[in-house]
Design an enzyme around this catalytic site. Sequence first.
Site, short mmCIF file in Angstrom:
data_model
loop_
_atom_site.label_atom_id
_atom_site.label_comp_id
_atom_site.label_asym_id
_atom_site.label_seq_id
_atom_site.Cartn_x
_atom_site.Cartn_y
_atom_site.Cartn_z
N SER A 130 0.82 -1.21 0.00
CA SER A 130 0.00 0.00 0.00
C SER A 130 0.85 1.26 0.00
CB SER A 130 -0.91 0.02 1.24
OG SER A 130 -0.13 0.02 2.43
N HIS A 151 -3.52 -3.83 -4.93
CA HIS A 151 -3.73 -3.26 -3.60
C HIS A 151 -5.19 -3.46 -3.20
CE1 HIS A 151 -4.05 0.45 -0.81
NE2 HIS A 151 -3.77 -0.64 -0.12
N GLU A 163 -6.84 -1.62 -6.35
CA GLU A 163 -6.02 -0.79 -7.23
C GLU A 163 -5.03 -1.69 -7.96
OE1 GLU A 163 -5.85 3.49 -4.93
OE2 GLU A 163 -4.52 1.88 -4.21
N ASN A 201 -4.79 6.63 -1.44
CA ASN A 201 -3.94 7.20 -0.39
C ASN A 201 -3.26 8.49 -0.82
OD1 ASN A 201 -4.41 5.42 1.74
ND2 ASN A 201 -2.89 3.97 1.01
#
Length: 513
Positions: A130, A151, A163, A201
Amino acid sequence: MTASGTSDRGIPRTGTVAVVGTGTMGQGIAQVALIAGHPVRLYDAAPGRAAQAADAIAARLDRLVAKGSLAAADRDAALGRLAAVDRLADLADTELAIEAILEELGAKQQLFTALETVVSDHCLLATNTSSLSVTAVAGALRRPGRLVGLHFFNPAPVLPLVEVVRGFATDRAAADRAYETVAAWGKTPVRCADTPGFIVNRIARPFYAEAFRVYEEGGAEPATIDAVLRESGGFRMGPFELTDLIGQDVNEAVTRSVWESLFHDPKFTPSLAQRRLVDAGLHGRKTGRGWYDHADGAPHPRPHTADPCDAPAKIALRGDLGPAAGLVPLIEEAGITLVREPVAEAGPGGFLALPDGTRLSLTDGSAATTDPFAPGIRFDLALDYRTATRIALAPSATADPLATAAATGLFQALGKQVSVVEDLPGMIVARTVAMLVDFAADAVARGVASAGDIDTAMRTGVNYPRGPLHWGDQLGAGWVRDVLKNLHDACPTGRYAPSQALIRRAATEGKLL
């Protein structure tokens, strides 16, 4: 789709999936592949850990059967396809190997280097990292083109988003194969480039950072900021309660990692207040205290909510309220006389004129106190003014308390609770949403992901009420740009400077999505 249930480019349903690393995330990924019909092998470097993980997965499937979410026969078939192995060599015939070990580059490189000597050249390799660079993880491999980032979000069996990260050396065919496989598993894959934070993120940073900054600047307490973002902004959770759930140490580490990877870009600067929590060991629910006290019986702080006030019987509308235009029918429905005055007399921007002449206007990114037409009162942005249940007000330093009471009574007459906060540029929701829109527009321009994939990722990965680019289209790129320009004027550190992508869109009012 093939007879095996996957696309021609995905891993066939009969293909074995290996999961290396059997902690919570590894178990979740294994469960997803197992339910999708694959044979699954579990491996962990710690002796006995893989067998324990297999038992934990079996217990999870038992719970699904008990809840009626899974047929007993399907559980039995799935468990018949699950095996814990003790050696990497036992993964030789796998078609997809997914790594979910600790977030340490050297450890991941060592694992994949070893896997590469075991599996066939056809085997697809995937890392669930991540925070690390997929490109760097693949850099130690003989054939880096077959390694891709997958991810998953925790808990993997529940959250739909994955992802699919293409590293600098990742072959397009490998990324396509991974994407099609994840889609066949019933997940929602999105494609993204190997960039710090990937999509979620990276783009989610302002949701936390702006709330923490409002708190650090004395704008409002955590409970009030959370309530405004939930009840006016439409977010499912506020950033203070959400980071207490995630873990302050985890959230701060992600923020710091993205900031450092982007060479200390001021837009991504971490929060000192959050750093203090981490240093103090106050990591949120898991330690019993973070922003809030989570001890048994501890009262949850209530947001600041204004006492009932009388609504004005009559107000004037001068000009166009822009994104707050939805207030107009609400005011009329509430039985308050609304006098529309000529636009020519409105001056810059539209506003509501209270009976004493005080301007009540949607925040534009500047403080009410700096408005040349002060004294005035700002109100915050709402996702939908009709359904919002709370509105924040920020009076200028010279605003008459009676005017603040009238503004409070006005919104209370519309069925809203009111939180009066300090007069900070951009208030709470507006500055947060403007930054989210800008981060998303910038990510598209930089090739991080497509506009559609970014909005999908933010809706499904972190439950935003709207994708940021769709939200930006509804607000207008020019409005978002102006809010950020005013914030930048108030705080000229570079943090709020609108991206070139947003500036270009605003110049033509082109669509962001």
